[in-house]
Write a protein that holds these residues in place. Structure first.
Motif, PDB file in Angstrom:
ATOM      1  N   ARG A 167      38.461  41.032  49.337  1.00 12.55           N
ATOM      2  CA  ARG A 167      38.921  41.123  47.948  1.00 12.55           C
ATOM      3  C   ARG A 167      38.480  39.905  47.142  1.00 12.55           C
ATOM      4  NH1 ARG A 167      45.226  42.517  48.432  1.00 12.55           N
ATOM      5  NH2 ARG A 167      45.034  42.468  46.141  1.00 12.55           N
ATOM      6  N   ALA A 168      38.529  38.731  47.761  1.00 13.63           N
ATOM      7  CA  ALA A 168      38.096  37.521  47.064  1.00 13.63           C
ATOM      8  C   ALA A 168      36.594  37.529  46.818  1.00 13.63           C
ATOM      9  CB  ALA A 168      38.488  36.285  47.875  1.00 13.63           C
TER      10      ALA A 168
ATOM     11  N   ALA B 107      44.778  33.386  46.321  1.00  9.97           N
ATOM     12  CA  ALA B 107      45.362  34.323  47.270  1.00  9.97           C
ATOM     13  C   ALA B 107      45.722  33.568  48.541  1.00  9.97           C
ATOM     14  CB  ALA B 107      44.393  35.450  47.595  1.00  9.97           C
TER      15      ALA B 107
ATOM     16  N   PHE C 121      48.747  38.123  51.950  1.00 10.81           N
ATOM     17  CA  PHE C 121      47.973  39.341  52.141  1.00 10.81           C
ATOM     18  C   PHE C 121      47.427  39.396  53.568  1.00 10.81           C
ATOM     19  CE2 PHE C 121      47.214  38.333  47.560  1.00 10.81           C
ATOM     20  CZ  PHE C 121      47.895  39.417  47.019  1.00 10.81           C
TER      21      PHE C 121
ATOM     22  N   LYS D 180      34.783  40.026  46.343  1.00 12.12           N
ATOM     23  CA  LYS D 180      34.492  40.994  45.278  1.00 12.12           C
ATOM     24  C   LYS D 180      34.945  40.508  43.901  1.00 12.12           C
ATOM     25  CE  LYS D 180      34.440  45.212  48.098  1.00 12.12           C
ATOM     26  NZ  LYS D 180      35.107  46.521  48.361  1.00 12.12           N
TER      27      LYS D 180
ATOM     28  N   GLU E 175      38.269  39.438  43.006  1.00 10.94           N
ATOM     29  CA  GLU E 175      39.676  39.597  42.634  1.00 10.94           C
ATOM     30  C   GLU E 175      40.410  38.257  42.625  1.00 10.94           C
ATOM     31  OE1 GLU E 175      43.559  42.233  44.060  1.00 10.94           O
ATOM     32  OE2 GLU E 175      41.554  42.686  44.868  1.00 10.94           O
TER      33      GLU E 175
ATOM     34  N   THR F 243      41.659  41.739  55.105  1.00 16.04           N
ATOM     35  CA  THR F 243      41.131  42.307  53.858  1.00 16.04           C
ATOM     36  C   THR F 243      41.086  41.318  52.704  1.00 16.04           C
ATOM     37  OG1 THR F 243      43.352  43.134  53.303  1.00 16.04           O
ATOM     38  CG2 THR F 243      41.830  44.675  54.383  1.00 16.04           C
ATOM     39  N   VAL F 244      41.869  40.252  52.744  1.00 14.92           N
ATOM     40  CA  VAL F 244      41.961  39.380  51.572  1.00 14.92           C
ATOM     41  C   VAL F 244      40.644  38.671  51.263  1.00 14.92           C
ATOM     42  CG1 VAL F 244      42.804  37.326  52.828  1.00 14.92           C
ATOM     43  CG2 VAL F 244      43.392  37.651  50.414  1.00 14.92           C
TER      44      VAL F 244
END
Length: 289
Positions: free
Chosen positions: A213-214, A165, A205, A216, A218, A209-210
């Motif tokens: 997300r990582a 990401a 992104f 978690k 994703e 928030t990115v």
């Protein structure tokens, strides 16, 4: 046979010698490698917490010696304790830190700083530069180079191509140009070029928030645009356990996730946790695939 791993002691006026020696004596380290300490010559004395050119030169000399041994194959990797950038400058040395110094010593043309932990992994596109200079330095070529290097190097850790990401530079990743255009003019085109080459990369992104997300699951790694954008989240998630890894070198190099801590140098209270993790990771990377 356990691989020999060099441990440089960093700035001798900081906490480096303490954490390096404690790491070298740790049972977990001794179980997986043969640690070899590289520090100031015996008999040299440095005042704890005091900035000096002599300390900068001593730290530099230890790194040079460890790199030379790694290039020869006498050691299979290097784990470095922190150096002080001001001390390097006082010593007349032009490098801003380990990353550019190691690139110079090894002749590496493309390098990047990654912070690695179980919780989160972050690669930095720009490192030790003023924040005001980041938009100018953040070119499409640099972003493509950083993404490609990340895709090339990450399989060493997980044995699989990474899901990458890329964080935007501006708030809300620019909001379609409302808060800045670097996402549209630089970052998105770099991502598109890398995707065309088969790299699993997406973004840009919003940076707020990115990283969540990582963490978690994703993504496997986030490419951040600048130093604090990447280091704040990983130090919040894994300070003391994260390991600094230089991508793109012909040798293995890991390091701690903190600085010289002059304020506690010589007091015997420094936490060697990140130093231990750095040595353990260097030993793991040194083992044959």
């Amino acid at each position: 046979m356990k691989p020999p791993i060099a441990i440089t002691e960093g700035d001798p006026a900081g906490i480096g010698p303490e954490i390096a020696r404690r790491a070298a004596a740790d049972p977990r380290v001794l179980d997986v490698c043969e640690p070899a300490l590289y520090g100031a010559p015996a008999g040299d004395r440095f005042e704890p917490g005091q900035l000096s050119a002599d300390a900068g030169r001593a730290a530099y000399r230890a790194i040079v010696d460890a790199v030379a041994d790694a290039i020869r194959g006498d050691v299979k990797g290097i784990a470095t304790a922190p150096i002080n950038k001001e001390a390097l400058r006082l010593a007349g040395l032009p490098w801003n830190g380990h990353t550019d110094l190691l690139a110079h010593l090894t002749g590496a043309r493309s390098v990047a700083m990654m912070f690695y932990s179980d919780e989160l992994r972050v690669v930095l596109a720009t490192i030790h530069v003023p924040l005001a200079d980041v938009p100018r330095l953040l070119t499409q070529a640099l972003m493509e180079q950083t993404i490609a290097l990340t895709a090339l190097e990450l399989p060493r850790f997980d044995k699989k191509p990474p899901r990458i990401a890329v964080a935007g530079l501006n708030p809300h990743a620019g909001e379609h140009g409302l808060f800045g255009r670097e996402e549209e003019t630089v970052i998105a085109p770099a991502i598109a070029c890398c995707r065309a080459k088969g790299i699993d990369v997406s973004g840009p992104f919003p940076a707020d928030t990115v990283f969540v997300r990582a963490r978690k699951g994703e993504f496997d790694v986030v490419v951040a645009c600048y130093h604090d954008q990447g280091l704040i989240p990983i130090k919040l998630a894994a300070f003391g356990r994260a390991v600094n890894v230089t991508l793109g070198l012909p040798i293995i190099r890991t390091s701690v996730d903190h600085g010289t801590a002059f304020d506690i140098a010589g007091k015997g209270v420094a936490d060697p946790g990140s130093m231990i993790e750095a040595v353990l990771l260097a030993a793991r990377l040194a083992r044959p695939a």
